[in-house]
Write an enzyme that holds these catalytic residues in place. Structure first.
Site, mmCIF file in Angstrom:
data_model
loop_
_atom_site.group_PDB
_atom_site.id
_atom_site.type_symbol
_atom_site.label_atom_id
_atom_site.label_comp_id
_atom_site.label_asym_id
_atom_site.label_seq_id
_atom_site.Cartn_x
_atom_site.Cartn_y
_atom_site.Cartn_z
ATOM 1 N N HIS A 1 0.171 -12.379 1.451
ATOM 2 C CA HIS A 1 -0.617 -11.557 0.615
ATOM 3 C C HIS A 1 -0.787 -11.682 -0.913
ATOM 4 O O HIS A 1 0.346 -11.749 -1.496
ATOM 5 C CB HIS A 1 -0.021 -9.955 0.903
ATOM 6 N N TYR B 1 0.721 -1.231 -0.013
ATOM 7 C CA TYR B 1 -0.047 0.161 -0.101
ATOM 8 C C TYR B 1 0.800 1.359 -0.068
ATOM 9 O O TYR B 1 1.312 1.707 1.189
ATOM 10 C CB TYR B 1 -0.991 0.194 1.153
#
Length: 329
Positions: A139, A54
């Site tokens: 992830h 992110y």
């Protein structure tokens, strides 16, 4: 607070997803990012989720700074592993091709090896300014399943056994591989984004029943399917791309029924995600204090049983999908 699996880690029913304060799609100022975290705290949110992906680490840095004055034992924090951030040496360019309005100072390198998982966590702790996190998720291992199961997951098990992290899991935008994690490993929790919403209940087929059977908690992200269930209109996005006409019409029908029962579509979308007994927390991505307060207010809204019944009567919701207040025993 809800406990994740057998880990003892507690999470608030509504949680803060920090992708947006990593400049997801558009820039967010430091001041707005910190105000969003503060508003989440004031609303009683005590679970915060981030990832190196992110904003090329911006989300982690901002979240760590915003929580720096808080006792780490007073909240739960998760980050993710699977992408290492490698400096590019470049000064120009941006990361918008990957969805983030930040300078392209680093590139992401997929790495689900044991060493890669440990390096990723060490780097995350540095950015967060912490000496521990509560939860680490693998992830998006979609295209790296073999290495994730063979090397990445065992590395998480060792970190948990060493007490470096308290709970482990995987976070993905699909239900199929998450079901495999639930059935074939000893994860405490999985983060399922966008696959258990008012528009997509695919997680109900195998993932959620497997989670119930194996005592694994589920955190649900993407309750608004990236925008369509927040504000359905021409140009709305669904799973980060333009929504089809069919999906837009379906969302508009649900919105009209919600308004007919005196509630918002946002309140209904959040309540639906939270209603399944194995869902420990609903993760919402917010970029401003106002958005946080709105989500908290919508989450606290009572959704009348007649609304859910009308959705079922009009084939907008399957009969086997749990709804608030319904006995699922």
């Amino acid at each position: 607070m809800n406990t994740l699996g057998r880990s003892g880690v507690e999470v608030s029913p509504l949680s803060f997803g920090a992708a947006a304060i990593g400049n997801l799609f558009t820039e967010v100022s430091d001041e707005d990012a910190y105000a969003a975290v503060e508003a989440a705290w004031d609303a009683g949110i005590r679970y915060f989720d981030t990832a190196p992906h992110y904003g090329l680490g911006l989300s982690e840095r901002r979240l760590g700074a915003a929580l720096a004055s808080r006792d780490p034992s007073s909240y739960t924090l998760s980050t993710k592993a699977g992408r290492l951030l490698v400096p590019t040496g470049e000064r120009g360019g941006d990361d918008l091709d990957n969805g983030f309005a930040v300078p392209a100072t680093h590139r992401r390198v997929w790495d689900f090896s044991a060493d890669g998982i440990r390096r990723s966590l060490e780097d995350s702790l540095t950015r967060l300014g912490l000496d521990r996190v509560d939860i680490v998720y693998l992830h998006d291992p979609d295209d790296h399943g073999e290495q994730a199961f063979r090397e990445g997951y065992p590395a998480l098990e060792r970190l948990r056994a060493e007490g470096v992290v308290r709970a482990i899991g995987a976070g993905m935008n699909q239900a199929g591989m998450l079901t495999r994690f639930v059935r074939d490993t000893d994860v405490d929790v999985v983060l399922c984004a966008g696959r258990y919403t008012l528009l997509d209940q695919s997680a109900l087929t195998e993932l959620l029943p497997a989670a119930v059977k194996n005592g694994v908690s589920v955190v649900v992200g993407g309750a608004f399917n990236s925008g369509l269930l927040a504000d359905p209109r021409a140009g709305s996005t669904y799973n980060y791309t333009a929504a089809s006409g069919e999906l837009l019409q379906r969302a508009l029908r649900i919105k009209a029924i919600a308004e007919g029962h005196g509630i918002t579509l946002r309140a209904a979308a959040l309540a639906f995600c939270a209603a399944h007994p194995e869902v420990a927390s609903v993760l919402v991505g917010t970029r401003t204090a106002a958005e946080v307060r709105d989500c908290a207010n919508q989450f606290a809204t009572h959704v009348p049983p007649a609304f859910w019944q009308e959705l079922r009567d009009t084939d907008l919701l399957p009969a086997d999908a749990p709804v608030p207040g319904e006995d699922t025993a």
